[in-house]
Design a protein around this motif. Structure first.
Motif, short mmCIF file in Angstrom:
data_model
loop_
_atom_site.label_atom_id
_atom_site.label_comp_id
_atom_site.label_asym_id
_atom_site.label_seq_id
_atom_site.Cartn_x
_atom_site.Cartn_y
_atom_site.Cartn_z
N PHE A 29 1.44 10.91 2.24
CA PHE A 29 0.94 10.21 1.06
C PHE A 29 1.68 8.90 0.84
O PHE A 29 1.09 7.85 0.63
N THR A 30 2.98 8.98 0.92
CA THR A 30 3.78 7.81 0.58
C THR A 30 3.62 6.69 1.61
O THR A 30 3.73 5.51 1.28
N LEU A 43 -5.50 8.73 5.55
CA LEU A 43 -6.70 8.42 4.78
C LEU A 43 -7.27 7.04 5.04
O LEU A 43 -8.02 6.50 4.24
N TYR A 47 -5.79 8.56 -8.77
CA TYR A 47 -4.73 7.56 -8.76
C TYR A 47 -4.90 6.59 -9.92
O TYR A 47 -3.95 6.21 -10.61
N SER A 81 0.84 -1.20 0.00
CA SER A 81 0.00 0.00 0.00
C SER A 81 0.87 1.25 0.00
O SER A 81 0.63 2.22 -0.72
N SER A 104 -5.68 -0.72 -1.41
CA SER A 104 -5.77 -0.31 -0.01
C SER A 104 -6.52 1.01 0.16
O SER A 104 -7.01 1.29 1.25
N SER A 127 -1.39 -0.31 -4.09
CA SER A 127 -1.80 0.87 -3.32
C SER A 127 -3.29 1.14 -3.51
O SER A 127 -4.01 1.42 -2.55
N GLY A 133 3.37 7.04 -5.63
CA GLY A 133 4.01 8.06 -4.81
C GLY A 133 5.53 7.91 -4.81
O GLY A 133 6.26 8.90 -4.89
N ASN A 134 6.01 6.67 -4.74
CA ASN A 134 7.46 6.45 -4.68
C ASN A 134 8.11 6.60 -6.04
O ASN A 134 9.21 7.14 -6.15
N1 PHE Z 1 1.22 5.33 -0.55
C1 PHE Z 1 0.77 5.27 -1.89
C2 PHE Z 1 1.86 5.78 -2.83
O1 PHE Z 1 2.90 6.18 -2.39
C3 PHE Z 1 -0.46 6.06 -2.16
C4 PHE Z 1 -1.55 5.76 -1.23
C5 PHE Z 1 -2.04 6.74 -0.46
C6 PHE Z 1 -2.05 4.47 -1.11
C7 PHE Z 1 -3.02 6.45 0.44
C8 PHE Z 1 -3.03 4.18 -0.20
C9 PHE Z 1 -3.51 5.16 0.59
O2 PHE Z 1 1.66 5.80 -4.00
#
Ligand code: PHE
Length: 461
Positions: free
Chosen positions: A241-242, A247, A120, A33, A338, A335, A38-39
């Motif tokens: 976010f990452t 959320l 997303y 997730s 999740s 991700s 994001g990464n």
């Molecule tokens: N963490 C995920 C990413 O870096 C994005 C994400 C945010 C996934 C919130 C799940 C909940 O891309």
């Protein structure tokens, strides 16, 4: 009455949703997730836009000081509540004799997650399109302008973006629809290790590309004059976010976590994996960018517009490009499932909906809202509010405003409001200073740091 309903539904949830079969499947799922677009897509382009080194350092600081404590808090709240984030806050507030209004924090988390899902899936659709392009050798020996043109043409093609957005959402429906063990677990156990492997192959290529040192210097040599209040807010937002915090995603996954697993240890592994993968993605991308004289600050198009130039020029480029974009799709997928889970769990628990119906409803609405993001890159390109397109605004509002605010409130709730006994039962560890450090972080550090970054951004301090 309220208390009876909350407890009763808590007892049932284990059987409605199932549980992770082991500690490692939870860690894989949660890391799946966390590691996502994001990464690999967002971190490199925002690091590029915000000047590299100093931004990266501030981001790492946010991950350690803010991200880690909140990650622990979310998993803990999720496991204790064993319900969707909204009911979890309601239940735990009641258990700790706090105001019912805390459930609104759950609403805010689930809403933020839902909004992230809407865009997303569109960006993940770009990766799907590029997987096909790579497999068809579209980049082989193409000039940089031809490759740039491919990206511009994709963004201009709204039906195509909509098609891939739809394909991605359908895949999410299938996996989330099958529930915790049959769907989520099976998917992440395969996808996550494969993704790590592909990334390592790419770093191997980047090391030999000739500009590895320049890439390292860009990522790790801080120039603090480039760190503006806005870039600090972006770094903070991205740290949330990452790690998928703020959320409800981690809370929803925590709800399926067996009682014995050590939360602190699991959170440490997740944050470490996530950070390593972002930095490794940067190390795979920037040397290629520098070796080919590409622009570091080319924004959301960075990996799509620049990497294919390198892929087009290298031996077996189509093969590596296909691997890279498959990996990006995998990362986005683990991700996306999740982010979908909290809202689905909420519908199932609140309205006793069948899992498949709940998934269809949530992804259906998210798909529809996602059309706004699809159009942001073509027909609505010039429709702007605060200088941002529909997509830009959604991204800014969720990642940079809602996530840090939710994170600060989660810190306040778990540091100040939650019953002590719950914390000690859930975070059980022989290393007692870890709990004290976590308490200090949630009580003082996180709320103060988020407050300072926000006020600084608003120009108040
Ligand atoms: N963490 C995920 C990413 O870096 C994005 C994400 C945010 C996934 C919130 C799940 C909940 O891309």
């Amino acid at each position: 009455m309220q208390s009876f309903i909350l407890k009763d539904s808590m007892a049932q949830n284990k059987s409605i949703h199932g549980q992770w079969s082991s500690r490692w499947t939870f860690i894989l799922a949660a890391a799946g997730s966390a590691v996502g677009l994001g990464n690999i897509w967002k971190f490199p382009y925002i690091a590029g836009e915000n000047g590299g080194g100093a931004f990266v350092l501030f981001y790492l600081l946010c991950v350690i000081m803010i991200g880690m404590p909140i990650l622990i808090a979310e998993i803990m709240l999720g496991r204790r509540g064993r319900q969707n984030p909204i009911n979890t806050f309601a239940y735990l507030a009641q258990q700790s004799k706090q105001h019912r209004a805390w459930r609104w924090l759950g609403v805010s988390c689930v809403t933020a997650g839902f909004l992230v899902l809407t865009y997303y899936s569109v960006i993940a659709g770009w990766a799907l399109d590029y997987t096909v392009k790579s497999a068809m050798s579209s980049f082989t020996h193409a000039s940089s302008s031809a490759i740039s043109q491919l990206f511009t043409a994709l963004l201009a093609n709204a039906p195509m973006l909509l098609f891939w957005h739809t394909v991605f959402m359908l895949a999410v429906i299938v996996v989330v629809g099958y529930g915790v063990q049959k769907g989520l677990e099976r998917a992440v156990c395969w996808l996550f290790p494969l993704m790590g492997l592909i990334l390592l192959i790419l770093v191997g290529y980047a090391m030999n590309s000739g500009a590895f040192e320049q890439g390292i210097a860009f990522l790790f040599n801080p120039d603090f004059s480039k760190l503006t209040p806005n870039s600090m807010l972006i770094a903070l937002g991205h740290a949330c976010f990452t790690l998928s915090i703020g959320l409800g995603g981690m809370m929803a996954y925590g709800a399926y976590l067996p009682k014995k697993t050590s939360i602190i240890q699991a959170a440490g592994i997740i944050a470490l994996l996530d950070t390593i993968i972002a930095l490794v993605a940067g190390l795979a991308i920037f040397p290629i960018v520098f070796a080919n004289d590409l622009a570091v600050n080319s924004g959301p198009g960075l990996i799509f517009q620049t990497l294919p130039i390198a892929f087009g020029a290298m031996p077996y480029g189509s093969f590596f490009a296909t691997l890279f974009f498959i990996m990006l799709v995998f990362a986005a997928f683990t991700s996306a499932i999740s982010i979908t889970e909290p809202a689905v769990a909420w519908l199932m628990e609140k309205y006793h909906m069948h899992r498949f119906h709940a998934v269809w409803l949530i992804t259906g609405i998210a798909w529809f809202v996602g059309i706004g993001t699809v159009l942001s890159f073509n027909y609505w390109e010039n429709v702007k509010l605060f200088g941002l397109t529909f997509f830009g605004l959604l991204d800014y509002l969720t990642a940079n405003i809602m996530l840090p605010l939710n994170a600060a409130l989660i810190a306040i709730f778990s540091g100040w409001c939650l019953r002590r006994q719950i914390i000690h039962e859930e975070l059980k560890t022989p290393v007692t200073w870890l709990i004290r450090a976590w308490q200090f972080a949630t009580r003082y550090l996180v709320p103060t740091a988020v407050g300072i970054v926000m006020l600084n951004f608003l120009g108040i301090i």
